[in-house]
Motif scaffolding. Structure first.
Motif, mmCIF file in Angstrom:
data_model
loop_
_atom_site.group_PDB
_atom_site.id
_atom_site.type_symbol
_atom_site.label_atom_id
_atom_site.label_comp_id
_atom_site.label_asym_id
_atom_site.label_seq_id
_atom_site.Cartn_x
_atom_site.Cartn_y
_atom_site.Cartn_z
ATOM 1 N N UNK A 44 0.837 -1.207 0.000
ATOM 2 C CA UNK A 44 0.000 0.000 0.000
ATOM 3 C C UNK A 44 0.865 1.248 0.000
ATOM 4 N N UNK A 45 1.927 1.249 0.805
ATOM 5 C CA UNK A 45 2.825 2.405 0.880
ATOM 6 C C UNK A 45 3.520 2.646 -0.459
ATOM 7 N N UNK A 46 3.978 1.577 -1.087
ATOM 8 C CA UNK A 46 4.642 1.692 -2.388
ATOM 9 C C UNK A 46 3.694 2.313 -3.416
ATOM 10 N N UNK A 47 2.411 1.974 -3.295
ATOM 11 C CA UNK A 47 1.425 2.462 -4.260
ATOM 12 C C UNK A 47 0.761 3.766 -3.832
ATOM 13 N N UNK A 48 1.291 4.386 -2.784
ATOM 14 C CA UNK A 48 0.768 5.671 -2.342
ATOM 15 C C UNK A 48 -0.513 5.589 -1.559
ATOM 16 N N UNK A 49 -0.812 4.411 -1.006
ATOM 17 C CA UNK A 49 -2.029 4.223 -0.221
ATOM 18 C C UNK A 49 -1.707 4.218 1.271
ATOM 19 N N UNK A 50 -2.742 4.286 2.088
ATOM 20 C CA UNK A 50 -2.559 4.361 3.539
ATOM 21 C C UNK A 50 -2.519 2.959 4.153
ATOM 22 N N UNK A 51 -1.502 2.658 4.972
ATOM 23 C CA UNK A 51 -1.462 1.352 5.645
ATOM 24 C C UNK A 51 -2.544 1.222 6.702
#
Length: 463
Positions: free
Chosen positions: A366-373
């Motif tokens: 998620x972090x790599x894809x710009x999303x929130x963990x």
């Protein structure tokens, strides 16, 4: 009529970014136990091609399914079947056999010691600290020299070999002799799940062995479990724990509550109750501690030397998450949002390690894809223990089962929880064969010194 047109101009820095493909994210996992293995395994399923490169570092080439170690010691499971090969099941992960010696997260570099070779330095973008735990001991005389743990498959195999070997030696000695009594006295220190399961499984195995040693009477075999607290198995209700004590007592296995081990020097057991006896096999299961490798990092540690984390499994300094750093499993201090932890943190067990690892992998992606963990929240499913063939204990909330049905539930739960279908099949088929053929309780003590036979008879120059 001429219509003026304008041509969009792409800024140089944007054009460069479009033309230059983004480098894969470098993910470094330290430790290949429950948390490390499951993190890598899940990342392989979640990551898209070229999205990241995953590297796992561990001195061992396998993950050990520790709940099965008592059954390995008791001859109910083949030792190789409770370990999961990294190389066989992590097909897309770079595997390095080595030990972490230092991490500098400011430079994002980790130093790795390679046995027999030069140390290497690995650069990373994201680091996952999942180094697990080691056996926690206390400075009691004789423990370091004489005791053995129950944390690795090698220890479980040695316990099996020693117990069977002791029967073999005792059978050749006169009844009532001091050495024979010492060889047939077995001691387990620690009344948690690991200790009780080890104690009960060995008691069951010893009873099974008697059919092959008519020279040894049932009453000669002595089993002692030493627990400093006033009860065993705190994960289950008091009523269930008392049933376990009564069941083991009926099988001639003695539990010493509110008793401390004062010394084990030379195999002489001295208890705080004033009792003393000799034993040739002392097994230590009194707790675990975060792996010392955590001290080699620049990450914050709590008073128990665990890496501090938030509920998203990010390593934190105070309340602030340290970018690019993650942790899970026994080496970490992860808040237990369910309210069921100890001191507000998740207890060090397989349930948490596996589930934390799966979420950790999702959070990294998620972090790599710009999303929130997301935050880790898991309510304890309950506890189940195997106490030898046909005996078990299960507790989930106020629901409890004991005896044969709990033993079936124990095997069912752990048979399903064992990672990979290949290993599940090996374990379950082994159980089925044991039902028909009996336990495999052959002692291979000389495996400690595999060159002994060869070197004894090898020709030497000048002779």
């Amino acid at each position: 009529m001429t219509v003026a047109t304008t041509k969009a101009v792409t800024p140089p820095e944007v054009a460069k970014e479009i033309l230059t493909p983004k480098s894969p994210e470098r993910i470094l996992i330290i430790g290949g136990g429950y948390a490390g293995f499951y993190t890598a395994w899940k990342l392989e399923k979640l990551l898209k091609r070229g999205e990241a490169e995953v590297t796992l570092v561990d001195p061992l080439p396998y993950m050990t399914y520790q709940p099965f170690l008592p059954e390995v010691a008791a001859g109910s499971i083949e030792p190789r079947h409770v370990v999961v090969s990294h190389r066989q099941h992590l097909k897309k992960t770079n595997l390095i056999s080595g030990k972490l010696t230092k991490v500098n997260h400011k430079t994002k570099k980790a130093n790795i010691a390679i046995e027999g070779g030069k140390p290497i330095t690995l650069e990373y973008d994201q680091i996952v600290m999942t180094a697990g735990a080691v056996t926690r001991t206390f400075p009691i005389k004789g423990i370091a020299e004489n005791a053995i743990g129950m944390k690795t498959v090698e220890e479980a195999v040695e316990v099996r070999n020693r117990m069977v070997g002791n029967f073999e030696r005792a059978a050749a000695l006169p009844a009532g002799s001091k050495l024979r009594q010492r060889l047939l006295t077995f001691v387990v220190v620690g009344g948690g799940f690991a200790g009780i399961e080890t104690f009960a499984e060995l008691r069951s195995a010893a009873t099974h062995l008697l059919r092959y040693y008519p020279q040894i009477d049932f009453d000669e075999i002595q089993f002692h479990l030493i627990e400093a607290m006033g009860r065993i198995m705190p994960e289950v209700s008091l009523e269930t724990s008392l049933w376990v004590i009564d069941n083991l007592a009926s099988r001639a296995a003695t539990i010493h509550l509110n008793t401390q081990l004062e010394s084990a020097e030379g195999g002489l057991i001295k208890l705080s109750s004033g009792e003393s006896f000799e034993s040739d096999l002392i097994i230590w299961t009194a707790g675990v501690a975060a792996a010392p490798v955590a001290k080699n990092c620049t990450f914050p540690l709590d008073t128990r030397m665990r890496i501090t984390a938030n509920a998203k499994l990010q390593i934190v300094e105070g309340e602030k998450a340290i970018p690019g750093s993650w942790t899970a499993g026994d080496v970490s201090a992860v808040p237990d949002l369910s309210g069921g932890g100890v001191g507000g943190y998740c207890v060090p067990n397989a349930q948490h390690a596996v589930r934390q690892a799966k979420l950790l992998a999702k959070n990294i992606v998620a972090t790599i894809r710009g999303e929130e963990p997301k935050q880790y929240l898991h309510k304890n499913l309950g506890a189940v223990a195997g106490l030898g063939i046909g005996y078990g204990a299960f507790q989930s909330g106020k629901i409890a089962f004991t005896g044969f049905i709990a033993w079936v539930m124990h095997r069912g739960y752990h048979g399903l929880a064992m990672p990979t279908w290949e290993r599940k099949i090996r374990v379950v088929s082994g159980w089925l064969w044991n039902t028909l053929l009996g336990r495999d309780l052959v002692s291979l003590e000389l495996v400690r010194n595999p060159r002994l036979f060869f070197s004894t008879w090898a020709a030497r120059p000048g002779k």
